[in-house]
Enzyme design. Sequence first.
Site, PDB file in Angstrom:
ATOM      1  N   CYS A  74       5.315   1.581  13.467  1.00 21.11           N
ATOM      2  CA  CYS A  74       5.475   0.420  13.956  1.00 21.11           C
ATOM      3  C   CYS A  74       6.559   0.162  14.961  1.00 21.11           C
ATOM      4  O   CYS A  74       7.554   0.800  14.834  1.00 21.11           O
ATOM      5  CB  CYS A  74       5.681  -0.522  12.489  1.00 21.11           C
ATOM      6  N   CYS A 181       2.444  -1.991  20.126  1.00 17.76           N
ATOM      7  CA  CYS A 181       2.360  -2.395  18.690  1.00 17.76           C
ATOM      8  C   CYS A 181       1.042  -1.623  17.953  1.00 17.76           C
ATOM      9  O   CYS A 181       0.098  -1.912  18.601  1.00 17.76           O
ATOM     10  CB  CYS A 181       1.995  -4.212  18.706  1.00 17.76           C
TER      11      CYS A 181
HETATM   12  N1  DGL Z   1       2.448  -2.968  13.775  1.00 22.30           N
HETATM   13  C1  DGL Z   1       3.794  -3.443  14.370  1.00 22.30           C
HETATM   14  C2  DGL Z   1       4.176  -2.939  15.596  1.00 22.30           C
HETATM   15  O1  DGL Z   1       3.851  -1.871  15.969  1.00 22.30           O
HETATM   16  C3  DGL Z   1       4.183  -4.938  13.652  1.00 22.30           C
HETATM   17  C4  DGL Z   1       3.490  -5.863  13.907  1.00 22.30           C
HETATM   18  C5  DGL Z   1       3.819  -7.047  13.041  1.00 22.30           C
HETATM   19  O2  DGL Z   1       4.036  -6.970  11.960  1.00 22.30           O
HETATM   20  O3  DGL Z   1       4.264  -8.046  13.591  1.00 22.30           O
HETATM   21  O4  DGL Z   1       4.972  -3.567  16.214  1.00 22.30           O
END
Ligand code: DGL
Length: 446
Positions: A74, A181
């Site tokens: 993430c 993301c």
């Molecule tokens: N999937 C995550 C990222 O890479 C976070 C998305 C989120 O929870 O806002 O930033």
Amino acid sequence: MDISPRIAVIDSGIGGTGVLDAIRQLAPWADIAYVADHAFGPYGERSLDQVRERTEVIARYLDTAGVELVVIACNSASAAALHHLREAMPETPFVGMEPAVKPAASLTRSGVIGVMATAATFQGTLFNDLVGRHASDVQIVTQACAGLAAAIEAGDDVGDLLDRYLEPMVTAGADVVVLGCTHYPIVRIDIEARLPDGVVVIDPAPAVAKRTVDVAHDAGVDLKGSGATWWWTTGFTPPLRPAGDSAISGIAWEPIDIPDGCPRAVRIADTTLSAVTGDITAMPVDAIVNAANVELMHGGGVALAIARAGGPAIDTESRAWIETYGVLEPGLAALTSAGAMPSSYVIHVAGPIWRSDADNESLLAAAALAAVDMADEISAATMAVPAVSAGIYGYPPDEATGVIVETIAEHLSETETTLHSVRFVGYDETMTLRFAGALDRLVLEP
Ligand code: DGL
């Protein structure tokens, strides 16, 4: 043979499944837990402090589950927490993510690259450092995509959001677009469909997977296990949907109950023990424990709150119990329905009134044991326990919370149980931190 995950891949939701897939390709026999933090996500629009604290709670929990390497799949959590985690947990190797600005800067011919990410990712110092180091001579169009990860998580149509977020990059002439993301590759086809021919889209998942394998080798983490995947969610009812090609549809998620606001959670066998602040009468668990008196006269403290929130059923059933069995001795548990509360049952136990000449500890341990025994008897999967005896009964709260946590933890480590979650509920933050301290001591003094 008992197996446990060696590697954990964590994200606010299903975003990190692309990274998991990429790791699987390189390490098909690794034992991996995929952790979706549905109880707290999306991360992108939370403050960096909140995300950092939360990620640390999860990382420490995973440590108690036997995990030896944590992949923060993430970008938002990496921006918020990676540096801190490496300092706070120096024994644990962490692999993090950052938007693939470096490869994008070397690929671009137009000199313009687009980066899609969450607001949190752009706020972290990580991103500015990256740009300073690798992309100072290209133009970067950054796009904080508010709501996009949440929409992908929920399986909503993202067409309008993508139209809006991609337009400035296209207008500026970006010929490389970075997916900053981990949720965004799930809608990669929809993104590509909105970009002119020839624009390169970069998903860093394969590079992160390679790094994970390298770090595992260096740290001596065994990648040749049974090839099992644990699908853990912190949400009781995760949004389930097929995620691109990652074949996660139909996954049987296992809840790991680390509620929002929980400062500490530990895993014992298959049960998650957590500390949390809140109103126990509002908790949607199978059973709540009442700090009752021996006559089941619910006149004060937690007992009065339960009798009020549950309605007349609580007093009526309590009286019937007393008529049948006499007083509620220490070591006994009385069961009633939960009336109007969202839980199904109330397990009433009578902790001791603290006295200097009594064996308070044995009496309180007997009450805690009676509660957890009863939970098993009724096949409860989730239970919430207050600080029995620590209020008007005068038991010093640090000691009371310690006895309750230790007794229940010992039972769970020795006995087959139906419980997958035990929440220790403080009515205020001070009490919750006492429970958290007791959970900490389980880890430090096993
Ligand atoms: N999937 C995550 C990222 O890479 C976070 C998305 C989120 O929870 O806002 O930033």
